[in-house]
Design an enzyme around this catalytic site. Structure first.
Site, PDB file in Angstrom:
ATOM      1  CD  GLU A 123      -2.160  -1.150   2.887  1.00 55.98           C
ATOM      2  OE1 GLU A 123      -2.092  -0.310   3.897  1.00 55.98           O
ATOM      3  OE2 GLU A 123      -2.946  -2.087   3.268  1.00 55.98           O
TER       4      GLU A 123
ATOM      5  CE  LYS B  47       9.714   7.660   6.146  1.00 54.73           C
ATOM      6  NZ  LYS B  47       9.306   8.176   7.409  1.00 54.73           N
TER       7      LYS B  47
ATOM      8  CB  CYS C  85      25.714  44.377   9.772  1.00 55.53           C
ATOM      9  SG  CYS C  85      23.952  44.478   9.187  1.00 55.53           S
TER      10      CYS C  85
ATOM     11  CB  CYS D  65      21.150  47.190  12.139  1.00 50.74           C
ATOM     12  SG  CYS D  65      20.872  46.028  10.828  1.00 50.74           S
TER      13      CYS D  65
ATOM     14  CB  CYS E 146      23.726  48.817   9.896  1.00 51.80           C
ATOM     15  SG  CYS E 146      24.578  47.735  11.080  1.00 51.80           S
TER      16      CYS E 146
ATOM     17  CB  CYS F 178      23.848  42.954  13.017  1.00 46.80           C
ATOM     18  SG  CYS F 178      23.863  44.864  13.061  1.00 46.80           S
TER      19      CYS F 178
ATOM     20  CG  ASP G 275       3.968  12.702   5.367  1.00 51.17           C
ATOM     21  OD1 ASP G 275       3.761  12.183   6.346  1.00 51.17           O
ATOM     22  OD2 ASP G 275       5.004  13.291   4.620  1.00 51.17           O
TER      23      ASP G 275
ATOM     24  CE1 TYR H 163      -3.245   2.984   8.769  1.00 51.26           C
ATOM     25  CE2 TYR H 163      -3.174   4.914   7.236  1.00 51.26           C
ATOM     26  CZ  TYR H 163      -2.955   4.500   8.399  1.00 51.26           C
ATOM     27  OH  TYR H 163      -2.366   4.984   9.227  1.00 51.26           O
TER      28      TYR H 163
ATOM     29  CE  LYS I  75       4.955   5.043   6.965  1.00 50.39           C
ATOM     30  NZ  LYS I  75       5.031   6.448   7.481  1.00 50.39           N
TER      31      LYS I  75
HETATM   32  S1  IVH Z   1      -0.409   0.285   8.842  1.00 54.89           S
HETATM   33  C1  IVH Z   1       0.741  -1.461  12.852  1.00 54.89           C
HETATM   34  N1  IVH Z   1      -0.821   1.428   6.461  1.00 54.89           N
HETATM   35  O1  IVH Z   1       2.568   5.082   9.185  1.00 54.89           O
HETATM   36  C2  IVH Z   1       0.792  -0.301  12.208  1.00 54.89           C
HETATM   37  N2  IVH Z   1       0.028   2.843   8.378  1.00 54.89           N
HETATM   38  O2  IVH Z   1       4.690   4.384  11.396  1.00 54.89           O
HETATM   39  C3  IVH Z   1      -0.445   0.141  11.505  1.00 54.89           C
HETATM   40  N3  IVH Z   1       0.390   5.059   7.661  1.00 54.89           N
HETATM   41  O3  IVH Z   1       0.889   5.274  12.396  1.00 54.89           O
HETATM   42  C4  IVH Z   1      -0.311   1.333  10.491  1.00 54.89           C
HETATM   43  N4  IVH Z   1      -0.025   4.997   5.481  1.00 54.89           N
HETATM   44  O4  IVH Z   1      -0.097   6.802  10.599  1.00 54.89           O
HETATM   45  C5  IVH Z   1      -0.341   1.521   7.867  1.00 54.89           C
HETATM   46  N5  IVH Z   1      -0.747   2.128   4.554  1.00 54.89           N
HETATM   47  C6  IVH Z   1      -0.625   2.536   5.692  1.00 54.89           C
HETATM   48  C7  IVH Z   1      -0.249   3.902   6.054  1.00 54.89           C
HETATM   49  C8  IVH Z   1       0.371   3.864   7.650  1.00 54.89           C
HETATM   50  C9  IVH Z   1       0.327   5.689   6.519  1.00 54.89           C
HETATM   51  C10 IVH Z   1       0.928   5.560   8.794  1.00 54.89           C
HETATM   52  C11 IVH Z   1       0.300   5.463  10.119  1.00 54.89           C
HETATM   53  C12 IVH Z   1       1.163   4.947  11.070  1.00 54.89           C
HETATM   54  C13 IVH Z   1       2.583   5.431  10.620  1.00 54.89           C
HETATM   55  C14 IVH Z   1       3.603   4.098  10.878  1.00 54.89           C
END
Ligand code: IVH
Length: 693
Positions: free
Chosen positions: A112, A311, A405, A429, A408, A423, A116, A224, A114
């Site tokens: 999936e 990541k 600076c 200034c 000045c 400065c 943000d 998720y 991740k």
């Molecule tokens: S599963 C047991 N799935 O990433 C962990 N987390 O450090 C359950 N996050 O706190 C999380 N996308 O806020 C999961 N597809 C995804 C995610 C996801 C973002 C975040 C979530 C979690 C952090 C994990």
């Protein structure tokens, strides 16, 4: 229509609106126009106004939010919200996959995106949203249900069938780029600090006190993970599919993989493709699909062994550094800022990047004309993270840091332990003076409308202000005669200046711009010393007695008041009539004289701050926790059972809202003008601050 029919119509409207909501926010496929939707919503709002007792807590009208501010209750997660362990290379990830396959044998992985944003846990009872809680420390989080109800893509009532009576679903609240950019544009126009990234913006928005404001911010939510005793399937993938059929927004960008190679192909695809998504992602999450397999793999204290995050590398761009400007801030700190050949980075064109300080220039050996790497971190201005040494020409020379600076000409100083050069010519200034004036007038300080950055510069250039005290002696005719101003703006400025004389002392203290004295420190100092004169004569030791004031802050305060110029400025402020001491609050009565009170739970019609203000106005002291020192607890709706038990054990008197009101209104009033009610109104009118920063 009869009453019964109208109530039936309410139920019908709730269902219809929820259906269209899902079409719009989850499926991106609306069936009716916004106008038609609004008309149905208004019809329901009207009916709810007539039959408030019949209104559903999860009615679609709740998505609009309310202005009632409530503090968030801290609640325990039914099971902890863990985090994921991170991997940063395909090697590390490969090792993880191999280990799982060694332990389990053939296995299905779900991959999936991740997202943000900020994690949320939603509890559904009998198909209705019962509670939404933030991650918090993983064990306890804040109950933000009212704010979450305003998020269009979160179903308040579930569609379809087969959902358990009670379950939790977890996901990420995100702020799409479009909402984020709009919000920052609004903030910029209002002269407010910009938010660094959509993640901070989403987390901050969720903690706003006013859910009506949350509703305006355009949050979204993708789910998720499910948890519960009787989920329909024994694996993650199918349960997510089921959740989709109940109306949740579940990402389409997922896949089932069986090998390291398949996972790597997914990652390679999304590493570039993600740049086209309308929201931020920072990696890929790989999860073992089958729940039995998950159970046999188990968890460490912090994270499950059955899932891992990969990541993405932060996006980087390579471009030429054309020149470096040295900016002088209001405190005199010098910051080098690089001018770049414009380059596209994570969706925006970047022309400038910060280099922090002289040490950074030396450490990276950055030189003018170099090809440099630029990255977007969590900050607004991207930073230079490296140099392409191969591309450097033979004639390049190391960069020499400035010694005087740029504004000045005063020789710069570098204080032991500080990374930045300063400065020291603070009183003459230009950018320091203008910076201090801009700080003085800004919203969180004296809040003088009409005096934005450009106007301050204009007044400076025309010789009308040389320091903050000059603001109070401006002449209307002179102002009106300035280019771009005119009568109306001049009057506006003078009115803002006049009103600022009522700004409470603690904000004036912050507005003075004493180095290291931020909003919070100013508050503590004001509470401790009560008057500016007391602070001005306090010794280092005495200053350090105030909360959160350490040696560094104390020294800076002593320095400030030692300056003859600052003394003169303060005398002129005094002459102008600004607040140089804490105004003692007018007592409404002495009903709670000497009593310590804990306010707990929710109160219809009053925010917790209202309640606390009332306690103080009647002579009481607010405490946060229940202990033997507490005289009363004012218990509102859903006060935690643990608190109640503790209070009963300690023999602390528990008062209902009605009993509390009776107690304070039976007491003789100390002032005929200021009653509890009028004072509370005043509290109501102060703008509610979010916890964004
Ligand atoms: S599963 C047991 N799935 O990433 C962990 N987390 O450090 C359950 N996050 O706190 C999380 N996308 O806020 C999961 N597809 C995804 C995610 C996801 C973002 C975040 C979530 C979690 C952090 C994990």
């Amino acid at each position: 229509m009869t009453r019964i029919e109208e109530i039936q119509r309410m139920r019908e409207l709730e269902a219809t609106l929820e259906h269209h909501n899902k079409k719009y926010y989850v499926e991106n496929n609306p069936e009716i126009s916004d106008m038609e939707f609004d008309a149905l919503l208004r019809e329901l709002q009207d009916l709810e106004a007539r039959y408030p007792e019949e209104a559903d807590v999860n009615s679609p009208t709740k998505r609009v939010g309310s202005d009632l501010s409530t503090e968030f209750q801290s609640v325990e997660h039914r099971f902890p919200m863990m985090s994921l362990s991170n991997t940063y290379s395909s090697e590390e990830l490969g090792e993880w996959v191999d280990r799982i396959i060694r332990e389990i044998g053939e296995v299905e992985f779900v991959v999936e995106l991740k997202f943000d944003g900020t994690a949320i846990s939603l509890t559904y009872e009998n198909g209705a949203l019962a509670r939404a809680v933030t991650r918090g420390d993983g064990k306890r989080g804040d109950d933000v249900t009212n704010n979450v109800r305003t998020i269009g893509s979160i179903p308040l009532k579930l569609a379809g069938e087969g959902y358990p009576e009670l379950f939790e679903i977890r996901g990420e609240i995100i702020m799409p780029y479009a909402s984020f950019d709009r919000l920052n544009a609004e903030r910029e126009a209002a002269g407010e600090a910009l938010l660094a990234n959509p993640r901070n913006a989403a987390a901050g928005t969720l903690k706003l006190q006013s859910s009506a404001q949350v509703a305006q911010r355009g949050l979204d939510c993708t789910l998720y993970q499910l948890a519960g005793n009787d989920l329909p399937y024994d694996n993650h993938w199918q349960n997510l599919e089921a959740a989709r059929s109940w109306g949740f927004k579940i990402s389409e960008h997922t896949a089932i993989c069986h090998s390291r190679e398949e996972i790597e192909a997914f990652i390679a695809h999304w590493d570039t493709e993600r740049k086209r998504l309308p929201y931020a992602t920072d990696g890929i999450v790989i999860k073992v699909n089958n729940y039995n397999d998950q159970r046999s793999l188990g968890s460490t204290a912090k994270s499950p062994r059955w899932a891992v995050a990969y990541k993405f590398q932060a996006e980087k761009a390579l471009t030429k550094m054309l020149s470096v400007d040295f900016q002088v801030g209001r405190t005199g700190a010098v910051t080098p800022v690089a001018n770049l050949d414009p380059v596209l980075l994570a969706g925006t064109i970047v022309k400038r990047a910060s280099i922090h300080n002289a040490d950074q220039i030396a450490a990276l050996d950055i030189r003018i004309g170099d090809m440099v790497y630029v990255e977007k971190g969590g900050e607004i201005i991207p930073k230079i993270t490296g140099v392409d040494m191969e591309a450097r020409g033979a004639d390049s020379k190391p960069m020499e840091y400035i010694t005087v600076c740029p504004e000045c000409g005063t020789p710069l100083v570098r204080v032991e332990g500080e990374a930045k050069h300063f400065c020291p010519n603070s009183n003459n200034c230009k950018p320091q003076i203008i910076g201090r004036i801009e700080h003085f007038v800004k919203r969180k300080a004296m809040d003088i409308e009409g005096l934005g950055g450009e106007t301050v510069e204009l007044l400076w250039e025309n010789g009308l202000i040389r320091d903050i005290s000059d603001i109070y002696f401006l002449d209307g005719h002179q102002l009106a005669a300035l280019p771009r101003l005119g009568e109306k703006s001049a009057a506006n400025i003078l009115e803002g200046v006049r009103r600022s004389k009522d700004v409470p002392f603690e904000r004036l203290l912050f507005a003075l711009g004493i180095r290291y004295v931020g909003e919070t420190t100013a508050k503590y100092l004001a509470e401790h010393f009560r008057t500016l004169d007391a602070i001005a004569v306090a010794t280092l030791e005495e200053l350090s007695e105030a909360e959160e004031v350490g040696a560094k802050i104390a020294e800076s305060i002593v320095d400030y008041f030692a300056s003859e110029q600052n003394k003169r400025i303060i005398e002129r402020l005094r002459e102008a009539g600004v607040q140089l001491e804490i105004k003692e609050k007018v007592r409404a009565s002495n009903a709670l004289e000497g009593k310590s009170v804990v306010v707990s739970g929710k109160f219809p019609g009053y925010s917790r701050d209202d309640m606390k203000a009332m306690v103080e106005q009647h002579g009481g002291r607010n405490l946060a926790a229940v202990s033997a020192n507490v005289d009363f607890i004012v218990a509102g709706d859903n006060m935690g059972p643990a608190k109640r038990q503790k209070a009963e054990k300690l023999g602390v008197t528990i008062l209902s809202l009605e009993e509390f009101m009776a107690l304070i209104s039976d007491a003789p009033q100390t002032s005929s003008e200021v009653t509890a009610e009028t004072e509370v109104k005043r509290v109501d009118e102060t703008p509610v601050q979010g916890t964004l920063f």
